[in-house]
Design an enzyme around this catalytic site. Structure first.
Site, PDB file in Angstrom:
ATOM      1  CE  LYS A  11      -4.259  -2.038   1.572  1.00  0.00           C
ATOM      2  NZ  LYS A  11      -3.822  -3.466   1.570  1.00  0.00           N
TER       3      LYS A  11
HETATM    4  C1  PLP Z   1      -4.436  -4.529   0.961  1.00  0.00           C
HETATM    5  C2  PLP Z   1      -3.645  -5.781   0.829  1.00  0.00           C
HETATM    6  C3  PLP Z   1      -3.989  -6.789  -0.104  1.00  0.00           C
HETATM    7  C4  PLP Z   1      -5.215  -6.726  -0.973  1.00  0.00           C
HETATM    8  O1  PLP Z   1      -5.183  -5.713  -1.941  1.00  0.00           O
HETATM    9  P1  PLP Z   1      -6.560  -5.199  -2.595  1.00  0.00           P
HETATM   10  O2  PLP Z   1      -6.178  -4.015  -3.385  1.00  0.00           O
HETATM   11  O3  PLP Z   1      -7.472  -4.876  -1.440  1.00  0.00           O
HETATM   12  O4  PLP Z   1      -7.088  -6.312  -3.432  1.00  0.00           O
HETATM   13  C5  PLP Z   1      -3.180  -7.904  -0.178  1.00  0.00           C
HETATM   14  N1  PLP Z   1      -2.101  -8.055   0.625  1.00  0.00           N
HETATM   15  C6  PLP Z   1      -1.750  -7.117   1.527  1.00  0.00           C
HETATM   16  C7  PLP Z   1      -0.567  -7.358   2.406  1.00  0.00           C
HETATM   17  C8  PLP Z   1      -2.502  -5.944   1.667  1.00  0.00           C
HETATM   18  O5  PLP Z   1      -2.143  -5.033   2.579  1.00  0.00           O
END
Ligand code: PLP
Length: 510
Positions: free
Chosen positions: A120
């Site tokens: 993120k």
């Molecule tokens: C947010 C997240 C995901 C999922 O991503 P999306 O965009 O919600 O599909 C997968 N792995 C981790 C570690 C995350 O923080």
């Protein structure tokens, strides 16, 4: 090209600017913003792009979605430089190539080299700078009391709050408040969030559950008066800037994986709210010749069920899995894909009609808990996507298997989210049985963030040590830093609002 944005639920022709789209987050009709056109990139341009750095590539892509009148190219370039200067890898998102070394072409795209060790960061580092940029421009020459501000409020069950905090820390005229349930997040997660010394950051440890925290945040967003006073901003995964920032690594990794060869590329993406993989969908629609995007879910499998049946149905309860950042009931960004499917399959390309169809589906989802689409819609979705569902035992097994079998490097350690993706990738490899396909499996978190799951899988191996093999020095140090958090004794919206206002006064922002 002048780029503008529209809502997925609108049947009107109205569009709006990039700035408004980013600051507002969600459209006022409840829909999500999408670009009024997806820019197209031809083969010649792709060839040129194939030798660019991550930052240079980000600039070329973002220029197509943000008009020069809104953000002049030099400013955008500067925003991108600043956003990725916080990453530990010069490549920002390096590709670990051929980890099994046995001709499977299994590459792992490491998205976790940002400040909080999670994917993120790739988007949120950029979003924070973007917020600050828009505010500083609007506030130029204004006296203190007239300056526009943004108050970011969010709830976290542990995994994602720190990326928002690190994105917003130290940004002028921006404050960030992250609510989390007291005692219900892991020590390392709490340390990551509470040891950020910047004055504009405040974590709120709320006596209650994650659902209590989320309900309070929703209520705050719905509070018109509080919003008017504090300009409450959301940085959750539906914000268009996050999708935009994530497109870069699909292009970048694609070029690295094929390196001039004539091969096909599949991306496999551990998915929850569908934000990560949706960026891959845009890359494909722009002209990147991706063979297929594979959705990998854990047992919270609304996406996998939809792809197999055409029924989009929320289950009653979220299952707590080894990959908690993917524990969702509905997948918020999926609405964007549904809009394109509705337009192209059911509305003969008519934008207005697509908005009406989406509206009907989401009214049904709200009232009946589900909606069903025609098989033609599924057939169209399967041109771009495939899907796999991975259980907790399979996740754990995959962490073990890769630890034992990896060659480049040896003893490669996956976090549980990445393992969901790698398990799905392995299945695809054996189904396809095609040595012309390169598989890019997205790695969304550093294993140190999910110590319990990783240790559970690996502690049986002689010589394995979490401290030595997994935990980076930077995270080790966190436990020695001073914690800054505010306890909220009751999960009560009025109490939280009051606490936020008191803290804003201390920050000099209210
Ligand atoms: C947010 C997240 C995901 C999922 O991503 P999306 O965009 O919600 O599909 C997968 N792995 C981790 C570690 C995350 O923080």
């Amino acid at each position: 090209m002048s780029q503008s944005y529209r809502s997925t639920r609108s049947s009107a022709k109205e569009t709006q600017s990039f700035e408004k789209t980013i600051i507002q987050g969600l459209a006022s009709d409840g829909g999500l913003f999408i670009p009024s056109e997806i820019p197209q990139v031809d083969a010649e341009t792709l060839e040129k792009w194939s030798s660019l750095s991550f930052q240079e590539l980000a600039l070329e892509i973002m220029k197509l979605y943000i008009s020069n009148e809104e953000i002049p190219e030099n400013d955008l370039k500067e925003l991108i430089q600043r956003s990725y200067s916080t990453f530990r890898s010069s490549e920002v998102t390096p590709l670990a190539k051929d980890i099994t070394g046995n001709g499977e072409h299994l590459h792992v795209l490491e998205l976790y080299h940002g400040p909080t060790y999670a994917f993120k960061d790739v988007a949120l580092q950029f979003v924070g700078n973007l917020f600050e940029y828009f505010l500083q421009r609007a506030n130029k020459d204004l006296p203190q009391e007239q300056r526009k501000k943004i108050t970011v409020v969010g709830a976290t069950s542990g995994d994602t709050g720190s990326a928002a905090i690190y994105g917003m820390r130290g940004k002028k005229d921006v404050s960030v408040f992250i609510l989390y349930p007291t005692g219900r997040i892991s020590p390392i997660q709490e340390e990551q969030m509470t040891t950020v010394p910047d004055k504009n950051v405040q974590t709120l440890s709320v006596k209650g559950t994650f659902d209590n925290c989320q309900d309070i945040v929703k209520a705050i967003f719905g509070d018109v008066e509080f919003n008017k006073k504090h300009n409450v901003g959301a940085v959750n995964s539906i914000n268009w800037a996050r999708i935009l920032a994530q497109m870069t690594y699909y292009f970048y990794a694609y070029f690295q994986a094929i390196k001039g060869a004539q091969s096909k590329v599949k991306f496999v993406v551990p998915s929850g709210n569908f934000g990560d993989i949706l960026a891959g969908y845009y890359a494909r629609k722009m002209g990147l010749p991706v063979e297929r995007l594979v959705i990998a879910t854990n047992s919270n499998d609304i996406l996998d069920r939809f792809m197999k049946t055409g029924v989009y149905e929320r289950s009653d309860d979220v299952a707590a899995t080894l990959s908690p950042a993917m524990d969702i009931l509905v997948s918020s960004n999926f609405e964007r894909l549904l809009w394109y499917l509705a337009r192209d399959v059911m509305a003969s390309g008519d934008d207005q009609k697509a908005g009406e169809i989406l509206n009907q589906w989401f009214v049904q989802l709200k009232t009946e808990g589900k909606f069903v689409v025609d098989q033609a819609v599924i057939k169209a979705a399967l041109v771009d996507f495939d899907s796999e569902r991975v259980s907790d035992p399979e996740t754990k097994e995959t962490i073990k298997e890769i630890y034992q079998s990896s060659q480049n490097p040896k003893n490669y350690i996956l976090d549980p989210h990445t393992a969901v993706g790698v398990c799905a990738t392995k299945r695809q490899i054996s189904k396809d049985n095609d040595s012309n396909i390169q598989y890019i499996s997205l790695s969304t978190a550093h294993p140190a963030k999910f110590a319990e799951a990783v240790n559970d899988a690996l502690s049986e191996f002689e010589g394995y040590s979490f401290e030595k093999d997994v935990l980076p020095d930077e995270l080790k140090k966190l436990s020695t830093l001073e914690k800054k958090l505010k306890f909220v004794e009751k999960a009560d919206i009025e109490l939280v609002k009051r606490t936020i206002e008191e803290e804003l006064v201390k920050m000099g922002l209210f």
